[in-house]
Design an enzyme around this catalytic site. Structure first.
Site, mmCIF file in Angstrom:
data_model
loop_
_atom_site.group_PDB
_atom_site.id
_atom_site.type_symbol
_atom_site.label_atom_id
_atom_site.label_comp_id
_atom_site.label_asym_id
_atom_site.label_seq_id
_atom_site.Cartn_x
_atom_site.Cartn_y
_atom_site.Cartn_z
ATOM 1 N N HIS A 17 -1.379 6.809 19.688
ATOM 2 C CA HIS A 17 -1.864 7.971 20.441
ATOM 3 C C HIS A 17 -1.722 7.743 21.949
ATOM 4 C CE1 HIS A 17 -4.733 8.701 16.831
ATOM 5 N NE2 HIS A 17 -3.839 9.670 16.809
ATOM 6 N N LYS A 41 -13.129 17.473 8.024
ATOM 7 C CA LYS A 41 -12.436 16.206 7.771
ATOM 8 C C LYS A 41 -13.402 15.042 7.611
ATOM 9 C CE LYS A 41 -7.693 16.132 9.266
ATOM 10 N NZ LYS A 41 -6.743 15.488 10.185
#
Ligand code: PNS
Length: 163
Positions: A17, A41
């Site tokens: 990331h 999630k």
């Protein structure tokens, strides 16, 4: 002023990331990292922790990025921040199908906004938050995949040692 959004769950943020965020910062004048508060999630780390880890990782690398939490549609965040692009990392074939659907959806929701996919750099290719969570929970070494400034905290968090 060209703004891009780098959205994600960041559960937790990985070196992959950070690679994408830093490269986005070289391409755009302003980078907004959008950390999704996605209860569906069932993230491992709280929104506050995920947000904090992204901020610390960017700060340690000297990356100029604003980190914001968001709920609901990514398209709304893009409009709110007046962004011209959404930046996503691509780890090759396994990511491609999802990312092409993602880009096409946003082409319909935001016809004037580009989705820009950056190929992950070889040194951080194939890192996923999923692997970090699994390996870390089972006591394996995650230091190669997680930014140095946060890996001990991530490891503690994965072993239920926050607060
Ligand atoms: O790190 P991830 O899990 O691959 O990121 C996925 C994310 C956060 C970019 C995506 O789930 C998202 O944008 N969710 C917000 C709700 C939304 O806009 N959904 C439509 C696009 S999938």
């Amino acid at each position: 002023m060209r703004t891009c959004i780098v959205p994600g769950s960041f559960d937790p943020v990985t070196r992959g990331h950070v690679d994408i965020i830093s490269r986005a910062a070289m391409l755009f004048d302003r980078v907004v990292v959008g950390v999704l508060n996605n209860l569906q999630k069932n993230p491992c780390f709280s929104l506050d922790k995920r947000h904090e880890f992204v901020e610390r990782a960017c700060c340690a690398e000297g990356i100029q990025a604003e980190v914001v939490a968001f709920d609901g549609l990514l398209a709304d965040l893009v409009r709110r921040e007046n962004a011209c692009a959404i930046v996503r990392g691509l780890r090759g074939v396994p990511d491609f199908n999802y990312e092409s659907q993602f880009a096409s959806l946003h082409r319909q929701l935001l016809p004037d906004v580009e989705t820009v996919c950056l190929m992950q750099s070889p040194k951080v290719d194939n890192i996923s938050s999923n692997f970090v969570r699994d390996v870390g929970r089972l006591g394996g070494d995650i230091s190669a995949w997680v930014p140095e400034c946060i890996w001990e905290d991530v490891e503690r968090g994965l072993n239920g040692k926050f607060n």
